[in-house]
Enzyme design. Structure first.
Site, short mmCIF file in Angstrom:
data_model
loop_
_atom_site.label_atom_id
_atom_site.label_comp_id
_atom_site.label_asym_id
_atom_site.label_seq_id
_atom_site.Cartn_x
_atom_site.Cartn_y
_atom_site.Cartn_z
N ASN A 27 65.13 9.12 3.41
CA ASN A 27 66.51 8.80 3.27
C ASN A 27 66.47 8.33 1.74
O ASN A 27 66.00 7.13 1.74
CB ASN A 27 67.00 8.33 4.25
CG ASN A 27 68.72 8.11 4.16
OD1 ASN A 27 68.95 7.18 3.18
ND2 ASN A 27 69.55 8.93 4.76
N SER A 50 69.95 12.83 4.32
CA SER A 50 71.26 11.93 3.82
C SER A 50 71.92 11.92 5.27
O SER A 50 72.30 12.77 5.96
CB SER A 50 72.28 12.83 3.00
OG SER A 50 73.34 11.74 2.50
N GLU A 51 72.62 10.41 5.26
CA GLU A 51 73.42 10.14 6.69
C GLU A 51 74.50 10.97 6.81
O GLU A 51 75.05 10.92 8.16
CB GLU A 51 73.43 8.56 6.67
CG GLU A 51 74.10 7.93 5.51
CD GLU A 51 73.43 7.40 4.37
OE1 GLU A 51 73.73 6.32 3.80
OE2 GLU A 51 72.45 8.09 4.11
N ASN A 52 75.16 11.45 5.85
CA ASN A 52 76.31 12.10 6.10
C ASN A 52 76.11 13.42 6.84
O ASN A 52 76.98 14.48 7.21
CB ASN A 52 77.06 12.33 5.06
CG ASN A 52 76.56 13.30 3.75
OD1 ASN A 52 75.28 13.25 3.58
ND2 ASN A 52 77.12 14.12 3.02
#
Length: 214
Positions: A27, A50-52
């Site tokens: 990440n 990616s955290e989205n």
């Protein structure tokens, strides 16, 4: 006085990219860390998260080739490699909290000698705190690398003995990449792995708020 040239943002990103091992799920945090994607070797399988809700990101798209459906958590346009996917951000955070991310690369305002990190709030009046996924990544990723300038704009050390700013995560940073050096956070202390050409150890120590080990 020693003469040296600090590394640029891209040069720091290159240093990080060459240390990422094949097969890792990685990440890249908002800001400087996203530049690492542009320098990953094309002959290695490295899976960017990616955290989205994206897995399998590639480098930034060419100008004019941007896709409005493909952005990272920092609202930057990205590309998707063959086999990449995007999904609900709840599933993305489940990956983080479940310990499935091998490495995260974060920016920071401060890092303490024991690996504590502060990167979400400077504590200034009228500033808007921006936690994002940093707290989850700090404790959920198997390793944490930090990219930052060695000193602040005011010349104050950003590597310190004890954090002065609000903490993001405790004892979680494994390695620090700055414009002057690469430093490992170990049980013995802060071990200098590499310095820019022309910089002496004493000069680096003078810009650091915690004891370094040569």
């Amino acid at each position: 006085m020693s003469e040296y040239k600090p590394r640029s943002v891209d040069e720091i990103a290159q240093c990080v990219a060459q240390d990422i091992k094949e097969g890792m799920y990685v990440n890249l945090g908002i800001g400087q860390p996203t530049r690492v994607a542009d320098f990953l070797p094309k002959d290695k399988d490295i899976f960017l998260h990616s955290e989205n809700g994206v897995l399998g990101m590639g480098p930034a798209p060419e100008e004019g080739q941007e896709d409005g459906d493909l952005i990272n958590a920092g609202k930057q346009y990205i590309t998707l490699l063959k086999g990449g996917s995007y999904f609900h951000h709840g599933d993305s955070f489940a990956m983080i909290r479940g310990g499935h991310i091998d490495l995260c690369v974060l920016g920071a305002f401060e890092v303490a000698e024991n690996g504590d990190i502060a990167n979400w709030f400077l504590g200034r009046e009228n500033d808007i705190p921006a936690v994002g996924g940093a707290m989850d990544l700090a404790v959920g990723a198997k390793q944490v690398y930090v990219i930052m300038d060695h000193v602040s704009k005011n010349g104050e050390p950003k590597i310190v003995k004890t954090l002065k700013l609000p903490i993001t995560g405790e004892r979680c940073v494994n390695r620090i990449y700055t414009d002057l050096a690469v430093i490992d956070v170990t049980e013995q202390g802060l071990v200098v792995r590499e310095m820019v050409a022309g910089l002496t150890f004493d000069a680096l120590q003078a810009k650091t708020g915690a004891k370094l080990i040569g």
